[in-house]
Write a protein that holds these residues in place. Structure first.
Motif, short mmCIF file in Angstrom:
data_model
loop_
_atom_site.label_atom_id
_atom_site.label_comp_id
_atom_site.label_asym_id
_atom_site.label_seq_id
_atom_site.Cartn_x
_atom_site.Cartn_y
_atom_site.Cartn_z
N PHE A 52 0.33 3.01 -3.72
CA PHE A 52 -0.91 3.73 -3.61
C PHE A 52 -0.76 5.08 -2.71
O PHE A 52 -1.57 5.89 -3.05
CB PHE A 52 -2.17 2.67 -3.07
CG PHE A 52 -2.04 1.36 -3.86
CD1 PHE A 52 -2.38 1.35 -5.03
CD2 PHE A 52 -2.04 0.47 -3.07
CE1 PHE A 52 -2.42 0.31 -5.83
CE2 PHE A 52 -2.03 -0.97 -3.59
CZ PHE A 52 -2.28 -0.95 -5.27
N ALA B 49 -4.94 0.23 5.38
CA ALA B 49 -4.81 -1.15 5.18
C ALA B 49 -5.75 -1.66 6.24
O ALA B 49 -6.74 -2.88 6.11
CB ALA B 49 -3.40 -1.57 5.34
N PHE C 165 0.81 -1.17 -0.05
CA PHE C 165 0.03 0.00 -0.08
C PHE C 165 0.82 1.33 -0.05
O PHE C 165 0.64 2.22 -0.69
CB PHE C 165 -0.85 -0.02 1.27
CG PHE C 165 -2.00 -0.72 0.99
CD1 PHE C 165 -2.40 -1.92 0.36
CD2 PHE C 165 -3.40 -0.44 1.50
CE1 PHE C 165 -3.39 -2.37 0.05
CE2 PHE C 165 -4.57 -1.23 1.52
CZ PHE C 165 -4.51 -2.21 0.79
N LYS C 166 1.76 1.24 0.91
CA LYS C 166 2.80 2.44 0.94
C LYS C 166 3.56 2.71 -0.21
O LYS C 166 3.54 3.85 -0.73
CB LYS C 166 3.91 2.07 2.19
CG LYS C 166 4.85 3.40 2.29
CD LYS C 166 5.70 3.26 3.34
CE LYS C 166 6.61 4.06 3.79
NZ LYS C 166 7.74 3.72 4.57
N ALA D 105 -0.35 4.33 5.25
CA ALA D 105 -0.53 3.02 4.86
C ALA D 105 -1.14 2.01 5.80
O ALA D 105 -2.04 1.34 5.50
CB ALA D 105 0.97 2.40 4.39
N LEU E 239 -8.73 0.09 -3.20
CA LEU E 239 -7.94 -0.75 -1.90
C LEU E 239 -8.64 -1.77 -1.50
O LEU E 239 -7.91 -2.76 -1.35
CB LEU E 239 -7.74 0.41 -0.98
CG LEU E 239 -7.07 1.89 -1.12
CD1 LEU E 239 -7.09 2.62 0.29
CD2 LEU E 239 -5.70 1.20 -1.71
N THR F 108 -9.50 -0.95 5.52
CA THR F 108 -9.84 -1.69 4.47
C THR F 108 -10.19 -3.01 4.80
O THR F 108 -11.13 -3.50 4.40
CB THR F 108 -8.72 -1.82 3.28
OG1 THR F 108 -8.67 -0.38 2.93
CG2 THR F 108 -9.46 -2.55 2.13
N GLU G 183 -7.66 -4.32 -4.43
CA GLU G 183 -6.31 -4.66 -4.27
C GLU G 183 -6.03 -5.59 -3.05
O GLU G 183 -5.21 -6.68 -3.12
CB GLU G 183 -5.44 -3.67 -4.02
CG GLU G 183 -3.80 -3.80 -4.02
CD GLU G 183 -3.34 -4.41 -5.45
OE1 GLU G 183 -2.29 -4.93 -5.08
OE2 GLU G 183 -3.82 -3.99 -6.46
#
Length: 564
Positions: free
Chosen positions: A113, A137, A109-110, A133, A221, A140, A224
């Motif tokens: 995104f 995360a 993520f970091k 991040a 997100l 999400t 992903e």
């Protein structure tokens, strides 16, 4: 222990008082120095306009769970952190089958995104990349788990397949191969959420928080996380998300029939959950482009022109009276009357009328409230011969129309419950914040506000199947609709405005209505002129009385003496 009263600014924007200077400098410096974002995405998670937020802050501000960077620092929302961490642990269990840890997902993520994440949020994100991040995360993971719980709650009585969100040994389990495993998994999630709901608030409170505009998380997100969790493609991840999003919308959307009859909406084309619901209820492609000028602005301009015209008429009439008096050879005793008239003419009538209009506008909308739409109430329309019928198929704008030949007004069926106001308000806030969207849905709420004045209007619409009221009373339904348009200026949408004009035209055809309109337009609206006319007549009578006090009116005008 009672909590101290907090201002609206600290309640809605607490970070405004909690800025760390070093952290702010670090974030701003890194944002400036980093390369330009390669993302083509547009802002989609907006800050709710202040006029809307001021009128109903609890409808736009999460009360139990914060998702994303906008409200994560509010301490009253930290009670949900334990459930978020539990969701993250559940994801980690799945990742370990692929020799991965949750921190590996955070690093993905970091790196991929977080640099582009600011493009999705209107409010500046004051978090460092590492913290952001982790926040995204964990949130999400929680949102995915909650959507799974909602799906099973909605579909548990149906013979539907449970979404493919569990796996054993790193492989996705099909619903046919492991229904028992999935049911146990879903029930475990539900039990955790029910523990929270039972101790703090109902599950509906969390549903309301998840749909709020400022509380959205980009759907990419979620997609992903599913692709990493199950080593699958984006297309498969979208197929997993679709039934969960649809079940969520069915749970909270007030237009239930739209969720059932709607064609499949591509998850990849939806920015977030609220946007997905907006697309489900409204076909944007069929709407005309946004108007540059609102209806209220045009009405204000017309009102100002009328006011200036009225003040001009007063000055003109008084000037004529002054001119007539000045041309007359009046005796010395009557000269004060001419001087008084001259003073009256010099009064700043334009300024007086402007002040009157400003006071009137302030009383009507308190600078934030919009004038109610000009359309008779539902009961008045029915008495004029217009019948109502419900539409339970399709979506906006194809489900609102008026058949003038049959005098039939068709409106979509809407279900009112404890979630409806929050859903409607946030759909309006999203629409109003997006400059590329026509304000059709906002205009629909104004239309409903216009035809609903009393509980009798609600009862009528209930009998016609347009309203299904799950609130405590019909009076609460009236308050819901009448409060919707008081926090935003009236809008102008060609499709609905033409329909409203057609309804009003039909309504005004009746002779009783015409008589009433005549009285309103030519009597009530003429009170200023009538007042002026009375003042002039009084002035003339005073002049006549003054003349008679100097001269013998009986001799001049040959009046008969009643004594004779």
């Amino acid at each position: 222990m009672a909590h101290p009263v907090r201002s609206i600014s600290s309640f809605v924007y607490p970070h405004a008082q909690l800025i760390d200077e070093k952290q702010w400098l670090s974030v701003v410096r890194s944002s400036i120095e980093q390369e330009r974002s390669k993302s083509n995405s547009k802002v989609s998670i907006f800050v709710v306009p202040k006029t809307l937020m001021y009128m109903a802050p609890n409808c736009y501000t999460p009360q139990h769970v914060a998702l994303g960077p906008n409200h994560y620092w509010r301490p009253e929302l930290h009670d949900m952190e334990g459930y978020k961490i539990a969701a993250a642990k559940s994801v980690q269990q799945q990742l370990r089958y692929q020799s991965l840890e949750f921190k590996d997902l955070v690093q993905k993520f970091k790196g991929e995104f977080v640099p582009d994440l600011q493009a999705y949020y209107q409010r500046f994100i004051r978090l460092g990349d590492e913290i952001l991040a982790w926040v995204m995360a964990v949130d999400t993971a929680f949102l995915l788990e909650f959507l799974q719980v909602t799906f099973y709650a909605v579909e548990e009585n149906k013979k539907s397949k449970i979404p493919l969100v569990t796996s054993v040994g790193g492989e996705i389990l099909s619903a046919e191969d492991d229904v028992v495993h999935k049911k146990a998994y879903a029930l475990s999630l539900m039990s955790q959420m029910r523990d929270y709901a039972g101790s703090l608030a109902s599950r509906n409170a969390i549903l309301r928080d998840v749909i709020m505009l400022e509380n959205q998380i980009p759907l990419f997100l979620l997609r992903e996380m599913l692709t990493v969790q199950f080593s699958t493609t984006e297309e498969s991840a979208n197929n997993i998300l679709f039934p969960m999003l649809k079940a969520f919308c069915k749970e909270v959307c007030p237009f239930k029939f739209m969720v059932d009859s709607s064609t499949k909406i591509e998850v990849s084309k939806s920015a977030h959950l609220l946007h997905y619901m907006y697309q489900m209820v409204l076909n944007v492609e069929k709407l005309s482009p946004p108007e540059n000028k609102t209806k209220t602005e045009e009405e204000d301009d017309k009102h100002k022109e009328n006011s200036l015209s009225a003040s001009d008429n007063i000055v003109t009439l008084l000037s004529k009276v002054k001119s007539l008096l000045s041309n007359l050879k009046l005796p010395k005793k009557l000269k004060p009357i001419a001087k008084a008239t001259a003073l009256v003419v010099k009064i700043p009538w334009h300024w007086i009328y402007k002040q009157k209009d400003d006071d009137s506008l302030g009383d009507n909308d308190d600078s934030n409230k919009a004038a109610e739409i000009e359309i008779p109430s539902a009961t008045k329309l029915e008495k004029a011969g217009i019948s109502f019928s419900a539409v339970r198929r399709g979506k906006f704008p194809d489900i609102i129309f008026f058949d003038s030949k049959r005098a039939r007004f068709k409106l979509p069926t809407i279900t009112l419950d404890e979630n409806t106001e929050v859903v409607l308000r946030n759909l309006v806030a999203y629409e109003a914040s997006n400059p590329s969207h026509s304000l059709y849905f906002t205009r629909y709420t104004e239309l409903m506000n216009g035809i609903i004045d009393t509980a009798e209007d609600v009862k009528l619409l209930k009998r016609r199947g347009i309203i299904q009221n799950g609130l405590k009373s019909d009076e609460e339904a009236v308050k819901l609709w009448n409060g919707m348009s008081r926090s935003i200026r009236s809008t102008k949408v060609r499709e609905l405005d033409d329909l409203i004009k057609e309804v009003n035209r039909y309504y005004n055809r009746g002779w009783l209505i015409k008589a009433k309109k005549y009285v309103e337009n030519y009597v009530y609206e003429s009170w200023q002129f009538l007042t002026l006319l009375a003042a002039i007549l009084l002035l003339l009578l005073e002049m006549f009385q003054a003349v008679c006090s100097v001269y013998n009116c009986n001799t001049i005008f040959h009046f008969e003496n009643p004594a004779e």
